[in-house]
Design a protein around this motif. Structure first.
Motif, short mmCIF file in Angstrom:
data_model
loop_
_atom_site.label_atom_id
_atom_site.label_comp_id
_atom_site.label_asym_id
_atom_site.label_seq_id
_atom_site.Cartn_x
_atom_site.Cartn_y
_atom_site.Cartn_z
N ALA A 108 15.63 -47.90 0.16
CA ALA A 108 14.50 -48.79 0.47
C ALA A 108 13.41 -48.05 1.25
CB ALA A 108 15.00 -50.00 1.26
N LEU A 109 13.85 -47.21 2.22
CA LEU A 109 12.89 -46.44 2.99
C LEU A 109 12.14 -45.44 2.11
CD1 LEU A 109 14.95 -45.72 6.26
CD2 LEU A 109 12.93 -47.21 6.03
N GLN A 110 12.90 -44.82 1.19
CA GLN A 110 12.28 -43.86 0.28
C GLN A 110 11.25 -44.53 -0.61
OE1 GLN A 110 12.83 -40.61 0.38
NE2 GLN A 110 11.31 -40.24 -1.23
N ILE A 111 11.59 -45.70 -1.11
CA ILE A 111 10.66 -46.45 -1.95
C ILE A 111 9.43 -46.84 -1.14
CG2 ILE A 111 10.32 -48.62 -3.20
CD1 ILE A 111 13.26 -48.42 -4.06
N ASN A 112 9.68 -47.27 0.11
CA ASN A 112 8.57 -47.67 0.98
C ASN A 112 7.65 -46.49 1.28
OD1 ASN A 112 7.28 -49.68 2.79
ND2 ASN A 112 7.90 -48.24 4.38
N ASN A 113 8.27 -45.31 1.58
CA ASN A 113 7.48 -44.11 1.84
C ASN A 113 6.69 -43.70 0.61
OD1 ASN A 113 8.38 -43.90 4.47
ND2 ASN A 113 10.07 -42.51 3.96
N TRP A 114 7.32 -43.78 -0.54
CA TRP A 114 6.65 -43.43 -1.79
C TRP A 114 5.46 -44.34 -2.03
CZ3 TRP A 114 5.90 -46.43 -6.19
CH2 TRP A 114 5.37 -45.76 -7.29
N ASN A 115 5.67 -45.64 -1.75
CA ASN A 115 4.59 -46.61 -1.95
C ASN A 115 3.45 -46.36 -0.97
OD1 ASN A 115 3.59 -48.98 -3.32
ND2 ASN A 115 3.91 -50.07 -1.40
N GLU A 116 3.79 -46.03 0.29
CA GLU A 116 2.76 -45.75 1.28
C GLU A 116 1.98 -44.49 0.91
OE1 GLU A 116 4.54 -45.53 5.12
OE2 GLU A 116 4.78 -47.70 5.32
N ASN A 117 2.70 -43.47 0.44
CA ASN A 117 2.03 -42.23 0.03
C ASN A 117 1.11 -42.48 -1.16
OD1 ASN A 117 3.28 -40.67 1.99
ND2 ASN A 117 5.00 -40.12 0.67
N ARG A 118 1.57 -43.33 -2.09
CA ARG A 118 0.75 -43.66 -3.25
C ARG A 118 -0.54 -44.37 -2.82
NH1 ARG A 118 -0.01 -47.99 -6.48
NH2 ARG A 118 1.46 -49.23 -5.25
N ILE A 119 -0.39 -45.33 -1.91
CA ILE A 119 -1.55 -46.07 -1.42
C ILE A 119 -2.49 -45.13 -0.66
CG2 ILE A 119 -2.32 -47.86 0.19
CD1 ILE A 119 0.27 -49.38 -0.49
N GLU A 120 -1.91 -44.22 0.14
CA GLU A 120 -2.71 -43.26 0.91
C GLU A 120 -3.47 -42.32 -0.01
OE1 GLU A 120 -1.27 -39.76 3.65
OE2 GLU A 120 -1.20 -41.63 4.79
N ASN A 121 -2.80 -41.87 -1.07
CA ASN A 121 -3.46 -40.97 -2.03
C ASN A 121 -4.62 -41.66 -2.74
OD1 ASN A 121 -1.78 -38.80 -1.48
ND2 ASN A 121 -0.29 -39.35 -3.06
N ILE A 122 -4.42 -42.93 -3.07
CA ILE A 122 -5.48 -43.70 -3.72
C ILE A 122 -6.68 -43.82 -2.78
CG2 ILE A 122 -6.14 -45.99 -4.56
CD1 ILE A 122 -3.28 -46.29 -5.64
N TYR A 123 -6.40 -44.14 -1.50
CA TYR A 123 -7.48 -44.30 -0.53
C TYR A 123 -8.18 -42.97 -0.26
CZ TYR A 123 -9.97 -45.73 3.67
OH TYR A 123 -10.94 -46.00 4.58
N GLU A 124 -7.37 -41.90 -0.22
CA GLU A 124 -7.94 -40.57 0.01
C GLU A 124 -8.94 -40.23 -1.09
OE1 GLU A 124 -6.42 -35.93 -0.06
OE2 GLU A 124 -5.02 -37.51 0.57
N LYS A 125 -8.59 -40.52 -2.33
CA LYS A 125 -9.50 -40.26 -3.45
C LYS A 125 -10.77 -41.11 -3.35
CE LYS A 125 -6.36 -38.44 -6.96
NZ LYS A 125 -5.88 -38.53 -8.35
N GLN A 126 -10.61 -42.35 -2.86
CA GLN A 126 -11.77 -43.21 -2.69
C GLN A 126 -12.71 -42.63 -1.63
OE1 GLN A 126 -9.89 -46.96 -1.76
NE2 GLN A 126 -9.80 -47.59 -3.91
N VAL A 127 -12.13 -42.06 -0.57
CA VAL A 127 -12.94 -41.44 0.49
C VAL A 127 -13.70 -40.25 -0.08
CG1 VAL A 127 -12.87 -40.16 2.66
CG2 VAL A 127 -11.46 -42.21 2.38
N TYR A 128 -13.00 -39.39 -0.83
CA TYR A 128 -13.65 -38.23 -1.42
C TYR A 128 -14.74 -38.65 -2.41
CZ TYR A 128 -10.23 -34.97 0.56
OH TYR A 128 -9.48 -34.21 1.41
N LYS A 129 -14.47 -39.70 -3.16
CA LYS A 129 -15.46 -40.18 -4.12
C LYS A 129 -16.71 -40.69 -3.41
CE LYS A 129 -15.96 -42.94 -8.32
NZ LYS A 129 -15.30 -43.85 -9.28
#
Length: 247
Positions: free
Chosen positions: A39-60
């Motif tokens: 569950a923690l791994q899934i949660n971390n994966w989901n948080e990383n995915r959300i963070e990566n999406i937001y990071e790309k939005q910032v760069y854009k």
């Protein structure tokens, strides 16, 4: 599922199978721990995915901001280069005679060689929405990324020239305040009256040439040169962000 496991434990206790009970209990604990870890791994994966999406939005956003900055820089640089040509003509007495001969009360404010040469100025105000997001979102991983260094370097230079533009503003305002003391000033800005003293000033005055020279040093030799450097870095940074977004 919980009731099912509880029933198994109760049956083992009723059958007095203590050893099997403890083994089962340990196995159940291990399963629970594994479930938590998953569950923690899934949660971390989901948080990383959300963070990566937001990071790309910032760069854009930074990318779009720099496009806007670059267009503004081009406009301001072009304007100052054109003004530099006019200033050189005044300084080296190469203004075509017709340029002065055709000045009248209706067009004197639109003449290329009037006092607006050294009283008007253009500032570059950089778009910093993406950079502000970057500063709040700058994670340790981003901080060590080479792209982050390029972003910081670009905005450091951009802010320097925003501040430098205040010097240009100061020089422009001083010229305007000094001109307000001239007897022809109100005729020029308010009464729309062509004053012979004004024509003599822009054609023959050493004071006007000195002010033009000083203004030219600030705008062409320093400010415009710096804006060109900023524009070059903007183009390089755009390319780096574009490559980052395409990965």
């Amino acid at each position: 599922m919980i009731k099912f496991f509880r029933k198994i434990r109760q049956n083992l206790l009723k059958e007095n199978k203590t050893g099997k009970y403890f083994k089962y209990a340990i196995g159940e604990i291990i399963l629970v721990v594994i479930g938590i870890l998953i569950a923690l791994q899934i949660n971390n994966w989901n948080e990383n995915r959300i963070e990566n999406i937001y990071e790309k939005q910032v760069y854009k956003q930074i990318y779009n901001d720099i496009i806007a900055d670059s267009l503004n820089l081009s406009d301001v640089i072009t304007g100052y280069i054109q003004r530099d040509t006019l200033m050189n003509r005044v300084l080296y007495d190469s203004v075509p005679a017709i340029a002065y001969d055709t000045i009248n009360k209706e067009n004197q404010r639109n003449s290329e060689y009037n006092i607006f040469l050294i009283t008007n100025y253009r500032r570059v105000i950089n778009t910093k929405k993406g950079y502000q997001l970057f500063k709040t979102f700058n994670t340790s991983e981003m901080a060590t990324d080479s792209l982050s260094f390029y972003i910081e370097d670009y905005y450091s230079l951009a802010l320097d020239y925003e501040n430098y533009s205040e010097t240009l503003r100061t020089v422009s305002l001083k010229n305007n305040r000094d001109f307000q003391q001239k007897d022809w000033y109100l005729d020029f800005v308010l009464k729309r009256k062509l004053n012979p003293s004004y024509l003599d000033y822009i054609q023959n005055s050493d004071d006007f040439k000195t002010r033009i020279y000083d203004y030219q040093v600030f705008t062409i030799k320093n400010y415009t040169r710096g804006l060109k450097q900023q524009q070059e870095r903007a183009e390089a940074l755009k390319e780096k962000i574009k490559n980052k977004l395409e990965k």
